[in-house]
Design an enzyme around this catalytic site. Structure first.
Site, PDB file in Angstrom:
ATOM      1  N   THR A 184       0.875  -1.246   0.114  1.00 46.38           N
ATOM      2  CA  THR A 184       0.063   0.021  -0.039  1.00 46.38           C
ATOM      3  C   THR A 184       0.675   1.400   0.088  1.00 46.38           C
ATOM      4  O   THR A 184       0.389   2.215  -0.578  1.00 46.38           O
ATOM      5  CB  THR A 184      -0.806   0.068   1.161  1.00 46.38           C
ATOM      6  OG1 THR A 184      -1.719  -1.364   1.125  1.00 46.38           O
ATOM      7  CG2 THR A 184      -1.988   1.252   1.394  1.00 46.38           C
ATOM      8  N   TYR A 230       6.813 -12.992   1.865  1.00 47.97           N
ATOM      9  CA  TYR A 230       5.306 -12.799   1.096  1.00 47.97           C
ATOM     10  C   TYR A 230       5.094 -13.669   0.180  1.00 47.97           C
ATOM     11  O   TYR A 230       5.890 -13.496  -0.831  1.00 47.97           O
ATOM     12  CB  TYR A 230       5.302 -11.156   1.008  1.00 47.97           C
ATOM     13  CG  TYR A 230       3.948 -10.678   0.532  1.00 47.97           C
ATOM     14  CD1 TYR A 230       2.526 -11.199   0.757  1.00 47.97           C
ATOM     15  CD2 TYR A 230       3.887  -9.366   0.201  1.00 47.97           C
ATOM     16  CE1 TYR A 230       1.451 -10.742   0.341  1.00 47.97           C
ATOM     17  CE2 TYR A 230       2.550  -8.541  -0.138  1.00 47.97           C
ATOM     18  CZ  TYR A 230       1.500  -9.489   0.026  1.00 47.97           C
ATOM     19  OH  TYR A 230       0.385  -8.893  -0.431  1.00 47.97           O
ATOM     20  N   LYS A 255       3.217 -14.521   5.029  1.00 49.86           N
ATOM     21  CA  LYS A 255       1.977 -13.647   4.688  1.00 49.86           C
ATOM     22  C   LYS A 255       1.711 -14.222   3.145  1.00 49.86           C
ATOM     23  O   LYS A 255       2.517 -14.285   2.322  1.00 49.86           O
ATOM     24  CB  LYS A 255       2.399 -11.999   4.504  1.00 49.86           C
ATOM     25  CG  LYS A 255       1.164 -11.301   4.111  1.00 49.86           C
ATOM     26  CD  LYS A 255       1.589  -9.904   3.933  1.00 49.86           C
ATOM     27  CE  LYS A 255       0.606  -8.849   3.728  1.00 49.86           C
ATOM     28  NZ  LYS A 255       0.934  -7.742   3.289  1.00 49.86           N
TER      29      LYS A 255
END
Length: 319
Positions: free
Chosen positions: A64, A151, A176
């Site tokens: 983000t 991730y 993640k």
């Protein structure tokens, strides 16, 4: 809500520290100034607002936060601002990823900034074999003493067997998920649990608008999630979190139907809106964070109007 960083050596990975979170994980946007650089003052205000609202951890300059568009120096700036602003109230993590030589530079900046951990994003472009992914993560953990959360998404999706091996690397403390394959994740969670013999390990729901999938993920033993909505509507995100954790199904259903489902529909209107809409939402709440860097695009006037209306409605629902 609070969060702590507790050094907890385990037999599986004796040099790892265990990050412990309590609450929603906050992924700030990266504000840009008129000259195109990182707006440090606005970033500090954005991060402080999130922590004061009740974030359980700050993941700065990640997806983000337009990690893909930041220089190494800008990554370091974001990390230093976040660490100074948070001042130990919750853990601060930042992203690293891409080509290994670049990752090593990023890790140097992050260590100097004093972050509590690293979210390791995929290597650049190429698709390597599973052993290559293990080698990549191993090279990263060998280059830093910071705890690393891997991730999994795009060209870095381990099999359950590979994930189990990754979880045993010194310094790897979490995984993640950005894939959304529930069956694969279930097998991965179980494989890691067997490999580590019950030693602590963190699993995160990292899908866009994770509130839409958190019920399923909690059933798999993945309670932690990042909330994109928290960056611009913490009141809504926290109301959902409180309802979720208290078993208030009426409220979670209301917010899903009247806020999150329409938000996802709008998000799907254009590639990259998972970031662009969030940044636009922060602007709507009064912070001059600027626009997104290419190849992302800011929302059209029509979509911005829809976001504004949805935001007002969400705030009214929980007000």
């Amino acid at each position: 809500m609070n969060a702590t960083l507790t050094p907890t050596p385990s037999s599986a990975s004796p040099t790892a520290a265990t990050l412990t979170f309590d609450g929603i994980l906050f992924f700030p946007v990266t504000p840009f100034a008129d000259d195109g650089g990182v707006n440090e003052d606005v970033l500090a205000r954005h991060v402080d607002r999130g922590v004061e609202a009740g974030a359980g951890g700050v993941f700065v300059a990640c997806g983000t936060g337009e990690f893909h568009a930041l220089t190494v120096a800008e990554l370091g700036v974001c990390a230093r601002v976040a660490v100074a602003t948070v001042a130990g109230r919750v853990p601060v993590l930042a992203a690293a990823g891409g080509p290994l030589p670049l990752v090593r530079e990023q890790l140097g900046e992050l260590a100097a900034a004093g972050v509590d951990g690293v979210l390791l994003c995929p290597p650049y472009l190429v698709n390597g074999p599973q052993r290559g992914l293990l080698d990549y993560v191993g090279a990263v953990t060998a280059a830093t003493e910071l705890p690393v959360i891997v991730y999994q998404r795009n060209n870095a999706v381990p099999t359950p067997e590979t994930a189990a091996e990754l979880s045993l690397l010194p310094g790897v403390v979490g995984l993640k998920d950005g894939v959304g394959d529930v069956e694969l994740l279930h097998r991965t969670v179980r494989a890691i649990g067997r490999a580590r013999g019950g030693a602590p390990f963190l699993f995160f729901n990292g899908l866009p608008t994770a509130e839409m999938t958190i019920h399923a993920y909690r059933g798999l033993g993945v309670p932690l999630y990042s909330s994109a909505a928290f960056a611009f509507a913490p009141e809504v995100a926290l109301a959902f979190y409180r309802a979720l954790t208290s078993g208030d199904t009426a409220m979670t259903s209301l917010l899903l139907d009247e806020f999150y489902v329409p938000l996802v529909a709008l998000r799907n209107e254009q590639p990259g809106y998972a970031v662009s809409l969030v940044k636009a939402g922060v602007r709507l709440r009064g912070l001059p964070v600027g626009g997104v860097r290419s190849p992302l695009r800011d929302p059209s006037p029509e979509h911005l109007d829809r976001l504004s209306t949805l935001l007002d409605h969400g705030l009214n629902l929980v007000g």
